[in-house]
Design an enzyme around this catalytic site. Structure first.
Site, PDB file in Angstrom:
ATOM      1  N   GLY A  66       0.808  -1.211   0.000  1.00 19.85           N
ATOM      2  CA  GLY A  66       0.000   0.000   0.000  1.00 19.85           C
ATOM      3  C   GLY A  66       0.841   1.259   0.000  1.00 19.85           C
ATOM      4  O   GLY A  66       0.563   2.208  -0.739  1.00 19.85           O
ATOM      5  N   GLU A  67       1.899   1.277   0.805  1.00 21.63           N
ATOM      6  CA  GLU A  67       2.754   2.465   0.844  1.00 21.63           C
ATOM      7  C   GLU A  67       3.502   2.640  -0.468  1.00 21.63           C
ATOM      8  O   GLU A  67       3.677   3.765  -0.942  1.00 21.63           O
ATOM      9  CB  GLU A  67       3.740   2.399   2.005  1.00 21.63           C
ATOM     10  CG  GLU A  67       4.590   3.649   2.064  1.00 21.63           C
ATOM     11  CD  GLU A  67       5.068   4.018   3.454  1.00 21.63           C
ATOM     12  OE1 GLU A  67       5.682   5.091   3.565  1.00 21.63           O
ATOM     13  OE2 GLU A  67       4.835   3.256   4.402  1.00 21.63           O
ATOM     14  N   SER A  68       3.921   1.546  -1.079  1.00 20.73           N
ATOM     15  CA  SER A  68       4.615   1.637  -2.369  1.00 20.73           C
ATOM     16  C   SER A  68       3.707   2.263  -3.423  1.00 20.73           C
ATOM     17  O   SER A  68       4.110   3.187  -4.138  1.00 20.73           O
ATOM     18  CB  SER A  68       5.072   0.250  -2.831  1.00 20.73           C
ATOM     19  OG  SER A  68       6.021  -0.285  -1.933  1.00 20.73           O
TER      20      SER A  68
END
Length: 146
Positions: A66-68
């Site tokens: 998700g952060e990527s």
């Protein structure tokens, strides 16, 4: 076009993402971007190699994915001369992938001049939602050393 320049049109966004890369951790986890635009980004990741001892996809793997996606999307929105950095992330895990791949779809909630917020929905191969992630990024001038 350098790795930090925003592409001129949608057709170049996925190529920009692949040229820029998502970082060593995303590479080690096997995260692969399959679609990328200002309105929607999609990636997939194998379950195998990213599990916890109970053989379920590790909760942290959902968050890394998700952060990527969210950070890459925020950096695309930020444009040349700017950089987006994560300042808040949360995740609710509602299912468990045990094999195959998970697919994440990232959509913007807010695209401002200084802040972006994206929602990332991660599903398993059967289309079941496994995790919902929300990330907020701060957009700032890129330091000369970056």
């Amino acid at each position: 076009m350098t790795e930090y320049d925003r592409p001129a049109h949608d057709a170049d966004f996925l190529a920009w993402t692949k040229a820029r890369g998502a970082g060593d951790l995303a590479d080690k986890m096997g995260i692969e971007f399959t679609e990328f635009s200002l309105d929607r980004a999609v990636a997939r990741m194998p379950v195998e190699g990213n599990t916890q001892p109970a053989m379920l996809l590790h909760g942290g793997a959902y968050v890394v994915m998700g952060e990527s996606l969210g950070s890459m999307s925020a950096n695309l929105h930020a444009g040349p001369g700017k950089i987006a950095v994560g300042i808040e992330i949360n995740a609710s895990h509602t299912g468990s992938a045990t094999s195959g791949y998970v697919t994440a779809v990232c959509t913007p909630i807010h695209l401002g001049r200084t802040l972006t917020t994206h929602e990332i929905v991660v599903t398993d191969d059967r289309g079941r939602r496994c995790s919902t992630i929300r990330i907020t990024n701060l957009i700032m001038d890129r330091p000369a050393s970056a």
